[in-house]
Design a protein around this motif. Structure first.
Motif, PDB file in Angstrom:
ATOM      1  N   ILE A 271       0.778  -1.288   0.011  1.00 11.49           N
ATOM      2  CA  ILE A 271       0.059   0.075   0.236  1.00 11.49           C
ATOM      3  C   ILE A 271       0.982   1.148   0.110  1.00 11.49           C
ATOM      4  O   ILE A 271       0.670   2.103  -0.822  1.00 11.49           O
ATOM      5  CB  ILE A 271      -1.053   0.135   1.180  1.00 11.49           C
ATOM      6  CG1 ILE A 271      -1.970  -1.273   1.028  1.00 11.49           C
ATOM      7  CG2 ILE A 271      -1.798   1.213   1.249  1.00 11.49           C
ATOM      8  CD1 ILE A 271      -2.673  -1.620   2.386  1.00 11.49           C
ATOM      9  N   GLY A 272       1.806   1.201   0.658  1.00  9.45           N
ATOM     10  CA  GLY A 272       2.836   2.282   0.745  1.00  9.45           C
ATOM     11  C   GLY A 272       3.660   2.650  -0.333  1.00  9.45           C
ATOM     12  O   GLY A 272       3.759   3.481  -0.879  1.00  9.45           O
ATOM     13  N   GLY A 273       3.826   1.247  -1.085  1.00 12.75           N
ATOM     14  CA  GLY A 273       4.546   1.437  -2.361  1.00 12.75           C
ATOM     15  C   GLY A 273       3.867   2.056  -3.661  1.00 12.75           C
ATOM     16  O   GLY A 273       4.350   2.493  -4.313  1.00 12.75           O
ATOM     17  N   ALA A 274       2.484   1.601  -3.321  1.00 14.50           N
ATOM     18  CA  ALA A 274       1.489   2.150  -4.433  1.00 14.50           C
ATOM     19  C   ALA A 274       1.226   3.726  -4.247  1.00 14.50           C
ATOM     20  O   ALA A 274       1.538   4.425  -5.260  1.00 14.50           O
ATOM     21  CB  ALA A 274      -0.019   1.605  -4.346  1.00 14.50           C
ATOM     22  N   ALA A 275       1.330   4.000  -2.828  1.00 18.91           N
ATOM     23  CA  ALA A 275       1.216   5.409  -2.648  1.00 18.91           C
ATOM     24  C   ALA A 275       2.295   6.466  -3.128  1.00 18.91           C
ATOM     25  O   ALA A 275       2.417   7.407  -3.786  1.00 18.91           O
ATOM     26  CB  ALA A 275       0.917   5.771  -1.199  1.00 18.91           C
ATOM     27  N   SER A 276       3.634   5.775  -2.960  1.00 15.96           N
ATOM     28  CA  SER A 276       4.861   6.248  -3.288  1.00 15.96           C
ATOM     29  C   SER A 276       5.182   6.398  -4.825  1.00 15.96           C
ATOM     30  O   SER A 276       5.372   7.469  -5.248  1.00 15.96           O
ATOM     31  CB  SER A 276       5.955   5.573  -2.718  1.00 15.96           C
ATOM     32  OG  SER A 276       7.163   6.008  -2.958  1.00 15.96           O
ATOM     33  N   LEU A 277       4.513   5.330  -5.819  1.00 16.43           N
ATOM     34  CA  LEU A 277       4.604   5.336  -6.916  1.00 16.43           C
ATOM     35  C   LEU A 277       3.670   6.559  -7.630  1.00 16.43           C
ATOM     36  O   LEU A 277       4.046   7.245  -8.634  1.00 16.43           O
ATOM     37  CB  LEU A 277       4.242   3.901  -7.422  1.00 16.43           C
ATOM     38  CG  LEU A 277       4.303   3.898  -9.018  1.00 16.43           C
ATOM     39  CD1 LEU A 277       5.401   4.503  -9.738  1.00 16.43           C
ATOM     40  CD2 LEU A 277       3.772   2.489  -9.508  1.00 16.43           C
TER      41      LEU A 277
END
Length: 181
Positions: free
Chosen positions: A25-31
């Motif tokens: 979820i954090g990786g998606a937000a960062s991307l």
């Protein structure tokens, strides 16, 4: 003598699934931030909005030795009215855009997941440069619209082209290869 710079290693396998773990979820937000704020400048500070509270985040994850490694693609889906679903914030990391079909796989997961949850209509506002891809994937244009100062096309998916995906968290492994430049 010309020395070519070696290209970064790009994994040939990707997990396509619903983001369920905090790092996904954090990786998606960062991307999304890198894509829509830093790279494209569509949003000045962040791209987060009220939809994030109800949306289902979906991701493409690169693998290293067959283990999940990094979020390299994302899209979110949500239901706005009974049986009416929307997809938004489709992003693929810059270094992976010329790798196979990550965007198409995320679209397939998005529409198939909504279809399994009762969608009778699946819509998205698609950036103008991506309309041709969506048309190839059985989407119909419904009209141009300017969003956040950028041209978009409102589009509708042909649900008959997307079998229902009952368990998006399980997802699938997508094998891909780098396209010729």
């Amino acid at each position: 003598m010309i020395i070519e710079k070696p290209q970064a290693f790009v994994t040939p396998e990707f997990l396509i699934r619903q983001a369920t773990q905090a790092w996904e979820i954090g990786g998606a937000a960062s991307l999304r931030h890198r894509t829509f704020v830093t790279e494209q400048g569509i949003f000045p500070d962040h791209d987060r909005d009220a939809v994030d509270k109800v949306a289902l985040p979906l991701v493409a994850i690169s693998t290293m030795a067959s283990e999940a490694d990094e979020v390299v693609g994302t899209v979110r889906i949500h239901e706005t009215d009974p049986n009416v679903w929307w997809g938004s914030r489709l992003a693929v990391a810059q270094g992976y855009r010329r790798v196979g079909r990550l965007g198409a796989e995320l679209i397939r997961l998005a529409v198939g997941t909504a279809h399994a949850r009762g969608a009778k209509l699946f819509l998205a506002y698609v950036q103008a440069q991506n309309v041709a891809l969506f048309e190839k994937l059985h989407w119909q244009s419904l009209g141009a619209q300017d969003l956040h100062g950028h041209p978009h096309m409102k589009m509708r998916a042909d649900l008959a082209a997307y079998p229902p995906i009952v368990d998006p968290a399980r997802g699938w492994m997508a094998l891909t290869r780098k396209r010729a430049a």
